[in-house]
Design a protein around this motif. Structure first.
Motif, PDB file in Angstrom:
ATOM      1  N   LEU A 192     -14.638  28.733  42.722  1.00 56.96           N
ATOM      2  CA  LEU A 192     -14.342  28.220  41.765  1.00 56.96           C
ATOM      3  C   LEU A 192     -12.443  27.447  41.943  1.00 56.96           C
ATOM      4  O   LEU A 192     -11.917  28.075  43.966  1.00 56.96           O
ATOM      5  CB  LEU A 192     -14.011  28.773  40.548  1.00 56.96           C
ATOM      6  N   VAL A 193     -12.176  26.603  41.881  1.00 56.97           N
ATOM      7  CA  VAL A 193     -10.517  25.790  41.618  1.00 56.97           C
ATOM      8  C   VAL A 193      -9.665  27.066  40.938  1.00 56.97           C
ATOM      9  O   VAL A 193      -9.729  27.598  39.854  1.00 56.97           O
ATOM     10  CB  VAL A 193     -10.646  24.418  41.230  1.00 56.97           C
ATOM     11  N   GLY A 194      -8.907  27.584  42.557  1.00 56.71           N
ATOM     12  CA  GLY A 194      -8.130  28.651  41.906  1.00 56.71           C
ATOM     13  C   GLY A 194      -6.912  28.316  42.966  1.00 56.71           C
ATOM     14  O   GLY A 194      -6.985  27.525  43.606  1.00 56.71           O
ATOM     15  N   PRO A 195      -6.120  29.413  42.951  1.00 55.28           N
ATOM     16  CA  PRO A 195      -6.283  30.995  42.605  1.00 55.28           C
ATOM     17  C   PRO A 195      -6.229  31.173  40.485  1.00 55.28           C
ATOM     18  O   PRO A 195      -5.857  30.516  40.401  1.00 55.28           O
ATOM     19  CB  PRO A 195      -5.414  31.997  43.548  1.00 55.28           C
ATOM     20  N   ILE A 196      -6.944  31.868  39.929  1.00 56.24           N
ATOM     21  CA  ILE A 196      -6.406  32.342  39.189  1.00 56.24           C
ATOM     22  C   ILE A 196      -5.380  33.446  39.183  1.00 56.24           C
ATOM     23  O   ILE A 196      -6.338  34.331  39.156  1.00 56.24           O
ATOM     24  CB  ILE A 196      -8.228  33.419  38.543  1.00 56.24           C
ATOM     25  N   THR A 197      -5.004  33.318  37.881  1.00 55.22           N
ATOM     26  CA  THR A 197      -3.395  34.076  38.140  1.00 55.22           C
ATOM     27  C   THR A 197      -3.720  34.871  37.315  1.00 55.22           C
ATOM     28  O   THR A 197      -2.718  34.927  35.755  1.00 55.22           O
ATOM     29  CB  THR A 197      -2.454  33.192  38.387  1.00 55.22           C
ATOM     30  N   MET A 198      -4.135  35.304  37.144  1.00 59.11           N
ATOM     31  CA  MET A 198      -4.615  36.928  36.578  1.00 59.11           C
ATOM     32  C   MET A 198      -4.862  38.348  36.759  1.00 59.11           C
ATOM     33  O   MET A 198      -5.121  38.858  37.704  1.00 59.11           O
ATOM     34  CB  MET A 198      -5.760  36.389  35.690  1.00 59.11           C
ATOM     35  N   PRO A 199      -3.551  39.761  36.710  1.00 56.88           N
ATOM     36  CA  PRO A 199      -4.194  40.818  37.551  1.00 56.88           C
ATOM     37  C   PRO A 199      -5.090  41.207  37.209  1.00 56.88           C
ATOM     38  O   PRO A 199      -5.546  42.195  37.634  1.00 56.88           O
ATOM     39  CB  PRO A 199      -3.033  41.766  36.656  1.00 56.88           C
TER      40      PRO A 199
ATOM     41  N   THR B 218     -13.433  34.779  43.716  1.00 55.09           N
ATOM     42  CA  THR B 218     -12.395  35.284  42.734  1.00 55.09           C
ATOM     43  C   THR B 218     -13.851  36.383  42.272  1.00 55.09           C
ATOM     44  O   THR B 218     -14.835  36.103  41.518  1.00 55.09           O
ATOM     45  CB  THR B 218     -12.416  34.233  41.614  1.00 55.09           C
ATOM     46  N   TYR B 219     -13.218  37.908  41.832  1.00 56.64           N
ATOM     47  CA  TYR B 219     -14.073  38.476  41.125  1.00 56.64           C
ATOM     48  C   TYR B 219     -13.114  39.147  40.647  1.00 56.64           C
ATOM     49  O   TYR B 219     -11.942  39.196  40.806  1.00 56.64           O
ATOM     50  CB  TYR B 219     -15.259  39.604  42.058  1.00 56.64           C
TER      51      TYR B 219
END
Length: 297
Positions: free
Chosen positions: A146-153, A270-271
């Protein structure tokens, strides 16, 4: 002593706060989950969950056990990655993919998965990045491109690839031979990604800062539809040229000569950052190799 399967069931029941959802996640039945949890509570002599009408929550002892369960599951994942042959891995990888990847290198990744992990089935869904982010968080997807990064821990992001975007149109739209100004571009409808995506937001912000009359901005979740609308001369699309490389080579579409620039679209694998990420982590690393051109048959 508690076995790994029981600890895995306990972990997912605690994470999802539901016997039913844990059963669905682990491809088993709700009674089987209940029996495993009851056996653990009997073995330890403590109550691990407080039962509610439609969910469960951990007791103090349950929270203590969760720490140890995570350690066991993470160690198992590390052991399998270090020791097991890829050919022995089995299961289903629930993969979400942005349509941009579908139009570029996804088929090479599917081939790489088939050769490297022949016992793994890829359950593929194509969606926009915000929806895939939500599906990762709800554990409905194992991995997403996906379009990222997804900044979540709670999520792990591996850099995949990036694509520049261009202003692309049918030759039937007359822009002349020189450089095309933004004022000339917006005389026609602008066709691009859906409203709740980064590319759309960046394009919308650019146009809002231009002090030009509001353009007709057509958003669409289907890249195939965007390409078809552009081929029909309905407007100018703003997408990566790689998606329409054949149409550009054949002269059906052309990249417009303009100084108007937009940021590149950056994709990540992302996973979820879980102790038993299983197939997601090695599949993400394989995707990076395919996207970077380093994977060989």
């Amino acid at each position: 002593m508690a076995d790994l399967r029981s600890l895995e069931i306990f972990y997912w029941t605690a994470t999802l706060c539901s016997f039913r959802q844990a059963a669905e996640r682990l491809n088993t039945t709700q009674p089987a989950v209940s029996q495993r949890i009851a056996a653990l509570e009997e073995e330890f002599g403590v109550k691990l969950f407080e039962r509610r009408a439609r969910s469960v929550c951990l007791t103090a002892k349950g929270r203590d056990l969760l720490v140890y369960a995570e350690r066991f599951l993470r160690l198992r994942t590390e052991m399998m990655a270090a020791i097991a042959s890829p050919g022995t891995m089995k299961g289903v990888l629930r993969l979400g993919v942005s349509e941009t990847i579908v139009h570029t290198w996804l088929m090479r990744f599917i081939e790489a998965m088939s050769q490297t992990y022949p016992g793994v089935t890829v359950d593929l869904s194509v969606d926009i990045s915000p929806n895939m982010r939500d599906a990762l968080l709800s554990r409905d997807l194992d991995l997403a491109f996906l379009v990222g990064p997804i900044t979540m821990p709670s999520l792990v992001n591996l850099p995949l690839c990036s694509y520049s975007v261009a202003w692309i149109a049918s030759p039937r739209l007359d822009f002349g031979p020189g450089e095309v100004a933004l004022a000339d571009l917006v005389r026609f409808p602008i066709i691009t990604y859906p409203k709740n995506t980064n590319p759309y937001v960046q394009l919308h912000d650019l146009l809002a800062r231009s002090n030009l009359p509001p353009p007709r901005l057509y958003s669409n979740a289907s890249l195939s539809t965007i390409v078809r609308m552009t081929l029909e001369g309905i407007g100018v699309c703003v997408i990566p040229p790689e998606i329409v490389s054949r149409e550009i080579e054949s002269g059906q579409l052309r990249i417009l000569n303009t100084a108007v620039r937009l940021p590149d679209i950056v994709f990540t694998a992302t996973y979820a950052n879980t102790p038993d990420c299983g197939l997601a982590a090695p599949a993400a690393r394989l995707a990076c190799a395919v996207a970077g051109g380093t994977w060989q048959t």
